[in-house]
Design a protein around this motif. Structure first.
Motif, PDB file in Angstrom:
ATOM      1  N   GLN A  86       0.941  -1.409   0.108  1.00 29.89           N
ATOM      2  CA  GLN A  86      -0.040   0.257  -0.033  1.00 29.89           C
ATOM      3  C   GLN A  86       0.343   1.008  -0.117  1.00 29.89           C
ATOM      4  N   ASP A  87       0.632   2.457  -1.106  1.00 29.71           N
ATOM      5  CA  ASP A  87       1.668   3.160  -0.887  1.00 29.71           C
ATOM      6  C   ASP A  87       0.432   4.612  -0.613  1.00 29.71           C
ATOM      7  N   TYR A  88       0.693   5.342   0.206  1.00 28.62           N
ATOM      8  CA  TYR A  88       0.060   6.171   0.984  1.00 28.62           C
ATOM      9  C   TYR A  88       0.539   7.675   0.630  1.00 28.62           C
ATOM     10  N   ALA A  89       1.985   7.673  -0.690  1.00 31.52           N
ATOM     11  CA  ALA A  89       1.848   8.626  -1.193  1.00 31.52           C
ATOM     12  C   ALA A  89       1.004  10.214  -1.710  1.00 31.52           C
ATOM     13  N   ASP A  90      -0.625   9.240  -1.838  1.00 26.70           N
ATOM     14  CA  ASP A  90      -1.665  10.363  -2.088  1.00 26.70           C
ATOM     15  C   ASP A  90      -1.861  11.024  -0.564  1.00 26.70           C
ATOM     16  N   TYR A  91      -1.752  10.668   0.629  1.00 28.08           N
ATOM     17  CA  TYR A  91      -2.196  10.831   1.784  1.00 28.08           C
ATOM     18  C   TYR A  91      -1.062  11.221   2.705  1.00 28.08           C
ATOM     19  N   PRO A  92      -0.585  12.727   2.801  1.00 28.21           N
ATOM     20  CA  PRO A  92       0.505  13.165   3.199  1.00 28.21           C
ATOM     21  C   PRO A  92       0.197  12.888   4.387  1.00 28.21           C
ATOM     22  N   ALA A  93      -1.004  13.123   5.162  1.00 24.99           N
ATOM     23  CA  ALA A  93      -1.007  13.494   6.660  1.00 24.99           C
ATOM     24  C   ALA A  93      -0.774  11.995   7.562  1.00 24.99           C
ATOM     25  N   ILE A  94      -1.035  10.837   6.297  1.00 27.92           N
ATOM     26  CA  ILE A  94      -1.121   9.311   6.814  1.00 27.92           C
ATOM     27  C   ILE A  94       0.258   9.252   7.301  1.00 27.92           C
ATOM     28  N   ALA A  95       1.041   9.338   5.469  1.00 30.57           N
ATOM     29  CA  ALA A  95       2.588   9.094   5.350  1.00 30.57           C
ATOM     30  C   ALA A  95       3.133   9.672   6.693  1.00 30.57           C
ATOM     31  N   ALA A  96       3.068  10.877   7.284  1.00 30.16           N
ATOM     32  CA  ALA A  96       3.771  11.459   8.246  1.00 30.16           C
ATOM     33  C   ALA A  96       3.690  10.793   9.546  1.00 30.16           C
TER      34      ALA A  96
END
Length: 185
Positions: free
Chosen positions: A156-166
């Motif tokens: 799963q890539d979270y690149a489109d979800y910066p708050a989740i990635a952080a």
């Protein structure tokens, strides 16, 4: 040792291990050989009649199911939460173990549910560092572990979800997370 955690390789016991280490609680990890069927032997079935892991035994109290264990550990050992915050912790643990895990891991609903769930979670994490209050709680353990497992198992890539990635970066930087969920320590 007053608390024993029973689990197997690549099981949800790592979620409980992570929280125990975050709480700084001493525990004994009893690794069952799942391949050999130790979880289906009478000694373990006396702890969990369904033969599933994880389970804990603390001072004679027996409990199984990762979400229930997280909630118990939070209630018993994570002090300083208000009644409302405890309810929010329960809300997020239940969300992680039912809604989020189903939406991300059940193939028949994944395409529809993943964007909806991640968008909602993104909006929550865009305004706060942790899910409940100003510090890590069992809520973060539950949600963070499911998100971490989705990265490991589903890529799963979270690149489109910066708050989740952080959020995952904050969690991933924690030594207990690295040792237990990511297996790096």
């Amino acid at each position: 040792m007053a608390l024993k955690l029973y689990g197997g390789a690549r099981s949800r016991a790592s979620i409980v291990k992570w929280y125990l280490e975050e709480l700084g609680l001493p525990y004994e990890f009893v690794q069952l050989d799942m391949q050999a069927g130790e979880h289906r032997q009478s000694a373990y079935l006396a702890i969990n009649p369904f033969g599933k892991v994880p389970a804990i035994v603390e001072d004679g109290f027996v409990l199984w199911e990762s979400g229930a264990i997280l909630l118990y550990l939070s209630d018993r050992h994570d002090t300083g939460l208000t009644a409302e915050q405890r309810a929010w912790v329960a809300q997020w643990v239940l969300f992680a173990n039912s809604t989020l895990s189903t939406g991300l891991f059940v193939e028949t609903v994944r395409d529809a549910e993943t964007p909806r769930l991640l968008s909602g979670l993104e909006s929550q994490l865009a305004t706060r560092e942790w899910l409940v209050g100003d510090r890590l709680t069992a809520a973060d353990i539950a949600v963070g572990s499911i998100l971490g497992y989705a990265t490991l198992m589903l890529k799963q890539d979270y690149a489109d979800y910066p708050a989740i990635a952080a959020y995952l970066k904050r969690l991933g930087d924690r030594p207990p997370f690295q040792r237990t969920i990511m297996g790096r320590g």
